[in-house]
Design a protein around this motif. Sequence first.
Motif, PDB file in Angstrom:
ATOM      1  N   PHE A 408      45.190  35.420 -36.847  1.00 51.48           N
ATOM      2  CA  PHE A 408      44.949  34.459 -37.932  1.00 51.48           C
ATOM      3  C   PHE A 408      44.885  35.225 -39.249  1.00 51.48           C
ATOM      4  O   PHE A 408      44.729  36.454 -39.264  1.00 51.48           O
ATOM      5  CB  PHE A 408      43.675  33.655 -37.665  1.00 51.48           C
ATOM      6  N   ARG A 424      39.146  37.884 -34.279  1.00 52.38           N
ATOM      7  CA  ARG A 424      39.934  36.860 -33.582  1.00 52.38           C
ATOM      8  C   ARG A 424      39.076  36.076 -32.598  1.00 52.38           C
ATOM      9  O   ARG A 424      39.182  34.853 -32.493  1.00 52.38           O
ATOM     10  CB  ARG A 424      41.090  37.524 -32.825  1.00 52.38           C
ATOM     11  N   HIS A 427      36.775  33.710 -34.329  1.00 54.27           N
ATOM     12  CA  HIS A 427      37.554  32.622 -34.927  1.00 54.27           C
ATOM     13  C   HIS A 427      37.891  31.571 -33.876  1.00 54.27           C
ATOM     14  O   HIS A 427      37.894  30.362 -34.155  1.00 54.27           O
ATOM     15  CB  HIS A 427      38.832  33.177 -35.553  1.00 54.27           C
TER      16      HIS A 427
END
Length: 476
Positions: A408, A424, A427
């Motif tokens: 991302f 990550r 997220h």
Amino acid sequence: MGLDRHHLLSLHTVMEGLRQGLCEFSGPSRAALIYAQRESEPLRVVDPQNLLRGHEPRLREYFLDTGEWNAGLPRPEQVAYFDQHHSRRLGLAGIVSLGGRARSVDYQMWFTEQHPNLCSPGPTRRWLELALRQLATCLGNDDILTLDSVSNTLQEMAPHAVHDHIVDERAHALGPDTRLRVANILSTIIQISKTPEEGAWARGRLAFVEPSRLSRLHYLARLPKAERPRLDNGKHVRKMLQAVERTPRLLVSDGEHIIGMSAGDLPAGSLYALFNGRHGMLFLDGAPVCSFSDGAFQSTNRRPNLVTLEEALLEWPLDDEQRGTLFATISALVSVAGEQKYGCALILDPYTPLLTLSGHGLETPMPLDSEERLSLAAGLARVDGALHLSAARDQLCGFACLMDGPSFPGEDRSRGARYNSALRFTHSHPELIVVVVSSDRPVSVMRKGVDLSKPPVWPPVPTMLRPPPTLAEWLG
């Protein structure tokens, strides 16, 4: 009244010298100033990086509504040089401040950050004291050639700030007539910290005791007067320090010579340096003053900064006991990783039941309620992957767990695989918190794909200050 170029240049030079020096001593720092050059002028604010924003109510009360800032200060004509002892403390949370009055500047108060891992605010206050004096000197004469030396003095203030703080504290406790020469002691400490012996860096405690109080020590061994090594012979003192390496014993000095080896408590007013390899700590009467490494003094206590974790845990549905126990566990695991210089990751899971992760599970979750179990958890943290911890129960549920998730835009390619995997992972799982410890000591707290520990981005300091607004204009 308009401010001339020399006035603005003086403000900028002193502000930048102070800020850059504090950045070296304490890490990223800001500085701000509230001042009035003459009694008839309004107070002005110099705050190029918004250090004082958020404190407006207290500033309005202290400076405008009550006039508390002026209470207790002598009249300008009664000040021989400058007076900061009678200035009342402002008391802003997270801010170190110092105010005072000089003949050439009616009033000034300097501000800077009080970092969470600060050993003592004393040396920082002595730094602000020098800024107060330097600005009074600059505005008191029009010699522009002195400004470069002013900036350099403020940038290189660290050993002088530590020295002044120690001298002031010892004079307050023992009186002004003391025989320890603090400047020589600080120089010796730095020299020893940079001197390896047979390839090993210094370890152990070196104490400095007021000569009149040496008889109060419990000596294990004492050297004859004619054979005492001089303190300024750093190589010899470094060799002697091996006698107390990795023990509770102390190598004792009177500030000029090594006297012997002792055990037990030190008398009031004593200093001691704790050498721990490439870094160390300096203490006065058992309280930390500063740390030192790489030949320089620093304000940090070298403990992991977990303030952002403490704040994040306040948002979780935990009671005070659960929150305190979990925070103590994480602090212990992070401290061990930092001391032993290995990287690791800790996944804090608030779910019930817990999230299923790929890694080594345990037949029964292990409570982290004893030193032995914490030590085992710290050992398992060395294994590639992350520890999986139950936040509500303070239990270890798995180790060597993989943290995966889709890429991302919030990743930081300047950091390593463990760091970006944690970004990550959080997220993809926004309810979790991941604490990442790097082998070179930085600690990051991740939540919702964001590093909560990342330093804020402040506005750049302009190359030339604009005329500062009055305090009333700044408050709006």
